[in-house]
Scaffold this motif. Structure first.
Motif, short mmCIF file in Angstrom:
data_model
loop_
_atom_site.label_atom_id
_atom_site.label_comp_id
_atom_site.label_asym_id
_atom_site.label_seq_id
_atom_site.Cartn_x
_atom_site.Cartn_y
_atom_site.Cartn_z
N MET A 203 0.83 -1.20 0.00
CA MET A 203 0.00 0.00 0.00
C MET A 203 0.86 1.25 0.00
O MET A 203 0.57 2.22 -0.70
CB MET A 203 -0.93 0.00 1.21
CG MET A 203 -2.05 -1.03 1.14
SD MET A 203 -3.08 -1.03 2.63
CE MET A 203 -3.77 0.62 2.56
N ALA B 145 -5.37 0.71 -1.55
CA ALA B 145 -4.68 2.00 -1.54
C ALA B 145 -5.38 2.98 -2.47
O ALA B 145 -5.53 4.17 -2.15
CB ALA B 145 -3.21 1.82 -1.95
N ALA B 146 -5.83 2.50 -3.63
CA ALA B 146 -6.55 3.37 -4.56
C ALA B 146 -7.87 3.85 -3.96
O ALA B 146 -8.29 4.99 -4.17
CB ALA B 146 -6.80 2.63 -5.87
N ARG C 125 -7.03 6.54 -1.48
CA ARG C 125 -6.64 7.74 -2.23
C ARG C 125 -7.87 8.51 -2.71
O ARG C 125 -7.97 9.72 -2.57
CB ARG C 125 -5.77 7.33 -3.42
CG ARG C 125 -5.37 8.48 -4.32
CD ARG C 125 -4.84 7.95 -5.65
NE ARG C 125 -3.61 7.23 -5.50
CZ ARG C 125 -2.40 7.78 -5.59
NH1 ARG C 125 -2.30 9.07 -5.86
NH2 ARG C 125 -1.32 7.06 -5.46
N ASN D 86 -6.75 -6.43 -3.24
CA ASN D 86 -5.30 -6.46 -3.08
C ASN D 86 -4.81 -5.12 -2.54
O ASN D 86 -5.54 -4.13 -2.56
CB ASN D 86 -4.61 -6.82 -4.41
CG ASN D 86 -4.94 -5.83 -5.51
OD1 ASN D 86 -4.88 -4.62 -5.31
ND2 ASN D 86 -5.30 -6.33 -6.68
N GLU E 284 -2.93 -2.80 -3.64
CA GLU E 284 -3.00 -1.68 -4.58
C GLU E 284 -4.43 -1.16 -4.71
O GLU E 284 -4.66 0.06 -4.77
CB GLU E 284 -2.47 -2.11 -5.96
CG GLU E 284 -0.97 -2.40 -5.98
CD GLU E 284 -0.63 -3.76 -5.40
OE1 GLU E 284 -1.57 -4.55 -5.15
OE2 GLU E 284 0.56 -4.02 -5.19
N ALA F 279 2.12 1.87 -3.43
CA ALA F 279 1.08 2.35 -4.34
C ALA F 279 0.75 3.82 -4.12
O ALA F 279 0.19 4.46 -5.00
CB ALA F 279 -0.18 1.50 -4.17
#
Length: 237
Positions: free
Chosen positions: A1, A47-48, A51, A42, A44, A4
């Motif tokens: 994370m 983390a998206a 964000r 997952n 990533e 990313a």
């Protein structure tokens, strides 16, 4: 994370991951670590999601340079936001000093406070990315060594110790309220205790959402200066 989110400023990444850590650990305790990807996606993808929820732009593609949120600094509203914070804080400071004339000073304080918040509103509605734009102003960046002290220096250690006393200040700033509720049980239960709870909650969440600083900083200024006024009330009574 963390990888990313690497295109974001390190301080912002730390805040995002700090927010997510407790939730991830709780899921791991309740359902097992092997279920984390099933429930969160997952690293990533999660983390998206963080964000996006925090208002940051998508990560740059391989052919794009890292933007470091420059899009949030192209219209000058971050300067207005800082100006609004200064106006509100100065008004709160003056109000605290004149707390003995509470009803006379309250309308002026409310008016200037609302003006300051109105000036700051365009940047505050942008979320954390907007607050980061204010933090990138040269005058604010000049204060960074004092806001995030280096513990390897004597000054940094002293500042770090002072900052560690913040929870005590969250309770201490309720003292002016106690002046108005100390003489009866009703005032203590329905005025002082709720004020203490609100003070602690706002102090805690201001570490996570920096937009609350537009409330916390003026409130701290008002309470700190009000101690002088409250002391005067005590002598007068």
């Amino acid at each position: 994370m963390r990888a990313a989110l690497a295109d974001l400023p390190p301080a912002e990444v730390d805040e995002l991951l700090e927010d997510a850590e407790e939730y991830v650990r709780e899921l791991a305790r309740d359902h097992g670590e092997d279920q984390l990807e099933l429930r969160l996606g997952n690293p990533e993808a999660y983390a998206a999601e963080l964000r996006s929820a925090a208002g940051y732009p998508p990560p740059p593609g391989p052919e794009q340079p890292t933007q470091q949120l420059k899009a949030e600094r192209n219209d000058g509203v971050e300067v207005l936001a800082l100006t609004g914070l200064l106006i509100t804080t100065a008004s709160a400071l003056l109000f605290g000093v004149s707390v003995r004339e509470f009803y006379r000073g309250l309308p002026l304080f409310l008016l200037t406070g609302l003006i300051g918040l109105a000036i700051s509103l365009p940047i505050l509605v942008r979320g954390r990315a907007g607050v980061h734009a204010v933090a990138e102003l040269p005058v604010v960046k000049a204060l960074t060594p004092y806001l995030t002290p280096d513990r390897s220096t004597v000054t940094g250690k002293v500042l770090a110790y002072i900052y560690s006393l913040q929870p005590a200040w969250w309770l201490l700033r309720v003292l002016p309220v106690m002046t108005f509720g100390r003489y009866n049980l009703f005032g203590m239960v329905f005025l002082v205790l709720p004020a203490a709870l609100i003070s602690i909650m706002v102090g805690y969440y201001s570490r996570v959402d920096r937009r609350l600083l537009w409330l916390v900083v003026p409130a701290n200024a008002a309470v700190a200066s009000a101690f002088v006024g409250v002391l005067g009330i005590g002598f007068y009574l």
